[in-house]
Design a protein around this motif. Structure first.
Motif, PDB file in Angstrom:
ATOM      1  N   LYS A  17       0.830  -1.210   0.000  1.00 45.28           N
ATOM      2  CA  LYS A  17       0.000   0.000   0.000  1.00 45.28           C
ATOM      3  C   LYS A  17       0.864   1.259   0.000  1.00 45.28           C
ATOM      4  O   LYS A  17       0.590   2.211  -0.749  1.00 45.28           O
ATOM      5  N   LYS A  18       1.917   1.260   0.809  1.00 43.18           N
ATOM      6  CA  LYS A  18       2.792   2.433   0.842  1.00 43.18           C
ATOM      7  C   LYS A  18       3.516   2.626  -0.482  1.00 43.18           C
ATOM      8  O   LYS A  18       3.680   3.757  -0.950  1.00 43.18           O
ATOM      9  N   CYS A  19       3.935   1.517  -1.079  1.00 43.81           N
ATOM     10  CA  CYS A  19       4.681   1.600  -2.334  1.00 43.81           C
ATOM     11  C   CYS A  19       3.822   2.141  -3.473  1.00 43.81           C
ATOM     12  O   CYS A  19       4.282   2.960  -4.276  1.00 43.81           O
ATOM     13  N   LEU A  20       2.564   1.714  -3.532  1.00 48.75           N
ATOM     14  CA  LEU A  20       1.722   2.039  -4.685  1.00 48.75           C
ATOM     15  C   LEU A  20       0.797   3.233  -4.471  1.00 48.75           C
ATOM     16  O   LEU A  20       0.419   3.887  -5.448  1.00 48.75           O
ATOM     17  N   LEU A  21       0.455   3.524  -3.239  1.00 54.49           N
ATOM     18  CA  LEU A  21      -0.596   4.518  -2.996  1.00 54.49           C
ATOM     19  C   LEU A  21      -0.173   5.694  -2.132  1.00 54.49           C
ATOM     20  O   LEU A  21      -0.935   6.653  -2.005  1.00 54.49           O
ATOM     21  N   GLU A  22       1.002   5.660  -1.525  1.00 56.95           N
ATOM     22  CA  GLU A  22       1.392   6.728  -0.601  1.00 56.95           C
ATOM     23  C   GLU A  22       2.724   7.351  -1.023  1.00 56.95           C
ATOM     24  O   GLU A  22       3.798   7.007  -0.481  1.00 56.95           O
ATOM     25  N   PRO A  23       2.682   8.293  -1.966  1.00 58.87           N
ATOM     26  CA  PRO A  23       1.523   8.760  -2.742  1.00 58.87           C
ATOM     27  C   PRO A  23       1.351   7.942  -4.022  1.00 58.87           C
ATOM     28  O   PRO A  23       2.251   7.182  -4.402  1.00 58.87           O
ATOM     29  N   PHE A  24       0.223   8.138  -4.686  1.00 58.22           N
ATOM     30  CA  PHE A  24      -0.012   7.467  -5.959  1.00 58.22           C
ATOM     31  C   PHE A  24       0.795   8.164  -7.052  1.00 58.22           C
ATOM     32  O   PHE A  24       0.744   9.381  -7.196  1.00 58.22           O
ATOM     33  N   ASP A  25       1.536   7.350  -7.792  1.00 58.38           N
ATOM     34  CA  ASP A  25       2.378   7.863  -8.889  1.00 58.38           C
ATOM     35  C   ASP A  25       2.116   6.987 -10.110  1.00 58.38           C
ATOM     36  O   ASP A  25       2.531   5.823 -10.146  1.00 58.38           O
ATOM     37  N   PHE A  26       1.449   7.558 -11.109  1.00 58.89           N
ATOM     38  CA  PHE A  26       1.058   6.785 -12.285  1.00 58.89           C
ATOM     39  C   PHE A  26       2.268   6.196 -12.994  1.00 58.89           C
ATOM     40  O   PHE A  26       2.277   5.015 -13.370  1.00 58.89           O
ATOM     41  N   TRP A  27       3.307   6.998 -13.182  1.00 60.47           N
ATOM     42  CA  TRP A  27       4.475   6.526 -13.924  1.00 60.47           C
ATOM     43  C   TRP A  27       5.240   5.475 -13.130  1.00 60.47           C
ATOM     44  O   TRP A  27       5.892   4.603 -13.722  1.00 60.47           O
ATOM     45  N   LYS A  28       5.162   5.532 -11.831  1.00 57.75           N
ATOM     46  CA  LYS A  28       5.750   4.478 -11.011  1.00 57.75           C
ATOM     47  C   LYS A  28       5.016   3.165 -11.255  1.00 57.75           C
ATOM     48  O   LYS A  28       5.633   2.103 -11.374  1.00 57.75           O
ATOM     49  N   TRP A  29       3.697   3.221 -11.348  1.00 53.43           N
ATOM     50  CA  TRP A  29       2.893   2.036 -11.663  1.00 53.43           C
ATOM     51  C   TRP A  29       3.279   1.478 -13.041  1.00 53.43           C
ATOM     52  O   TRP A  29       3.401   0.268 -13.222  1.00 53.43           O
ATOM     53  N   VAL A  30       3.464   2.391 -13.998  1.00 56.79           N
ATOM     54  CA  VAL A  30       3.808   1.957 -15.359  1.00 56.79           C
ATOM     55  C   VAL A  30       5.156   1.242 -15.363  1.00 56.79           C
ATOM     56  O   VAL A  30       5.314   0.167 -15.968  1.00 56.79           O
ATOM     57  N   LYS A  31       6.159   1.821 -14.694  1.00 59.45           N
ATOM     58  CA  LYS A  31       7.481   1.209 -14.668  1.00 59.45           C
ATOM     59  C   LYS A  31       7.457  -0.152 -13.965  1.00 59.45           C
ATOM     60  O   LYS A  31       8.096  -1.114 -14.422  1.00 59.45           O
ATOM     61  N   LEU A  32       6.728  -0.239 -12.866  1.00 58.80           N
ATOM     62  CA  LEU A  32       6.618  -1.517 -12.164  1.00 58.80           C
ATOM     63  C   LEU A  32       5.881  -2.554 -13.017  1.00 58.80           C
ATOM     64  O   LEU A  32       6.239  -3.740 -13.009  1.00 58.80           O
ATOM     65  N   THR A  33       4.873  -2.109 -13.760  1.00 59.40           N
ATOM     66  CA  THR A  33       4.146  -3.023 -14.646  1.00 59.40           C
ATOM     67  C   THR A  33       5.066  -3.562 -15.733  1.00 59.40           C
ATOM     68  O   THR A  33       5.037  -4.758 -16.055  1.00 59.40           O
ATOM     69  N   ILE A  34       5.893  -2.693 -16.305  1.00 62.65           N
ATOM     70  CA  ILE A  34       6.835  -3.131 -17.337  1.00 62.65           C
ATOM     71  C   ILE A  34       7.835  -4.136 -16.767  1.00 62.65           C
ATOM     72  O   ILE A  34       8.143  -5.156 -17.398  1.00 62.65           O
ATOM     73  N   ILE A  35       8.323  -3.870 -15.551  1.00 59.77           N
ATOM     74  CA  ILE A  35       9.274  -4.792 -14.915  1.00 59.77           C
ATOM     75  C   ILE A  35       8.631  -6.148 -14.692  1.00 59.77           C
ATOM     76  O   ILE A  35       9.223  -7.195 -14.986  1.00 59.77           O
ATOM     77  N   VAL A  36       7.405  -6.145 -14.178  1.00 59.46           N
ATOM     78  CA  VAL A  36       6.688  -7.399 -13.925  1.00 59.46           C
ATOM     79  C   VAL A  36       6.434  -8.143 -15.230  1.00 59.46           C
ATOM     80  O   VAL A  36       6.571  -9.375 -15.303  1.00 59.46           O
TER      81      VAL A  36
END
Length: 356
Positions: A17-36
């Motif tokens: 929750k802290k990693c993804l939502l505190e705070p919410f960062d769209f580009w962080k989600w995108v980079k993590l999605t690409i890594i996964v």
């Protein structure tokens, strides 16, 4: 006795929750999605074939086409037909090379993901360059394991193949019964090998952060995990059982959410495609081939977009399971110093309070 696999769930959820939502960062989600995606996409190829039958009517149609198109097309077809074996071997070699390349990329991304989650700071290119060497070591280690397993499966398959070849003229009833017995035995062996492979895979996954935060090779880290397993095997056995339950539970939740999101996205994309088809048909009457040539790249982009959306939705589950593994490893190996970002925050807060 406390079971770490259970105790790690709450901490893993909070860290996710802290990693993804505190705070919410769209580009962080995108980079993590690409890594996964790069981790999950390593060395995975699916090829399909059609059920097309070539009869006389097709042959006559083909002759008409080649006659109308010129001798050049017939020459190309004859060249492909005469070198079909070479082309098949070339395609197989190309697929093997691509599988190895993506497997290496996947191995590098394993370290990138662990580093990103531990630090809560995703630096895709910086971490990728830093872990090229460790990723290569993991790639070689996994390749050796895969080769060993293929050799074992091949050796175990020899009795079945020998039986099939040697029973050509035997009585059907006895051959069928013996074949069923051989096949069931072979299937049992494959299941056992699969279980052993899953256990080894679990040790390898635990070895990745050990290698990263002890500065050792993946081979040395693997031996360290095995040594710890001999000292405290009960926690690992319960960890395996708990992970199975956790993966099933997370998979059900993610599957339901993914189906809903994918259905909505698919409906929207179909509406867009339908509207584009109607517009292009009106602008280009009687030119269906041109319309589909224009639509083809659009549909391809939409398919890629749909895959990314599904991966985007499923990414938090992967992060949660990875955080759960890291948290378990912290509890199981207290001497291993994993600089988790929330621990650093606690230390900072304690230092601030002490100084005030």
């Amino acid at each position: 006795m406390s079971w770490y696999v259970i105790d790690a769930v709450d901490s893993a959820f909070e860290r996710t929750k802290k990693c993804l939502l505190e705070p919410f960062d769209f580009w962080k989600w995108v980079k993590l999605t690409i890594i996964v995606l790069l981790i999950g996409g390593g060395a995975s190829f699916n090829t399909g074939g059609g059920n097309y039958s070539f009869d006389e009517s097709d042959a006559s149609t083909f002759e008409d086409i080649t006659a109308g198109s010129g001798d050049i097309f017939q020459g190309i077809f004859e060249n492909i037909a005469s070198n079909i074996v070479a082309y098949i071997i070339g395609i197989i070699l190309l697929l093997i090379i691509l599988a190895l390349v993506f497997s290496y990329i996947s191995s590098v991304m394993e370290f990138v993901l662990v580093k990103s989650l531990v630090s809560n700071d995703v630096r895709f290119w910086e971490y990728s360059r830093s872990f090229l060497g460790k990723g290569f070591g993991l790639f070689i280690f996994r390749l050796l394991i895969a080769i060993i397993f293929l050799i074992i499966v091949g050796i175990m398959s020899l009795p079945l193949f020998y039986f099939l070849i040697s029973q050509g003229d035997a009585d059907f009833g006895s051959t069928f019964a013996a074949g069923i017995i051989y096949f069931m035995l072979f299937l049992f062996i494959i299941i056992v090998i699969g279980i052993i492979g899953g256990i080894i895979g679990s040790f390898v996954n635990l070895s990745i952060p050990v290698s990263l935060y002890t500065g050792s090779s993946i081979f040395k880290a693997f031996s360290m995990v095995l040594k710890k397993f001999r000292q405290d095997w009960q926690q690992i056995v319960i960890y395996w059982l708990g992970r199975i339950v956790l993966i099933i539970a997370v998979g059900i939740v993610v599957g339901i959410v993914t189906l809903i999101v994918a259905a909505i996205a698919l409906i929207l994309l179909l509406i867009i495609d339908g509207a584009l088809y109607l517009v292009l048909s009106a602008l280009l009457p009687g030119s269906d081939m041109v319309v589909w040539i224009i639509l083809a790249p659009v549909i391809l982009i939409q398919i890629i977009l749909l895959v990314l959306i599904i991966a985007f939705v499923g990414m938090p589950a992967t992060l949660f399971l990875k955080y759960h593994m890291l948290t378990f490893l912290q509890m199981w190996c207290p001497d291993l110093e994993i600089p988790m970002f929330d621990r650093q925050e606690e230390y900072t807060m304690e230092d601030t309070a002490a100084s005030s």
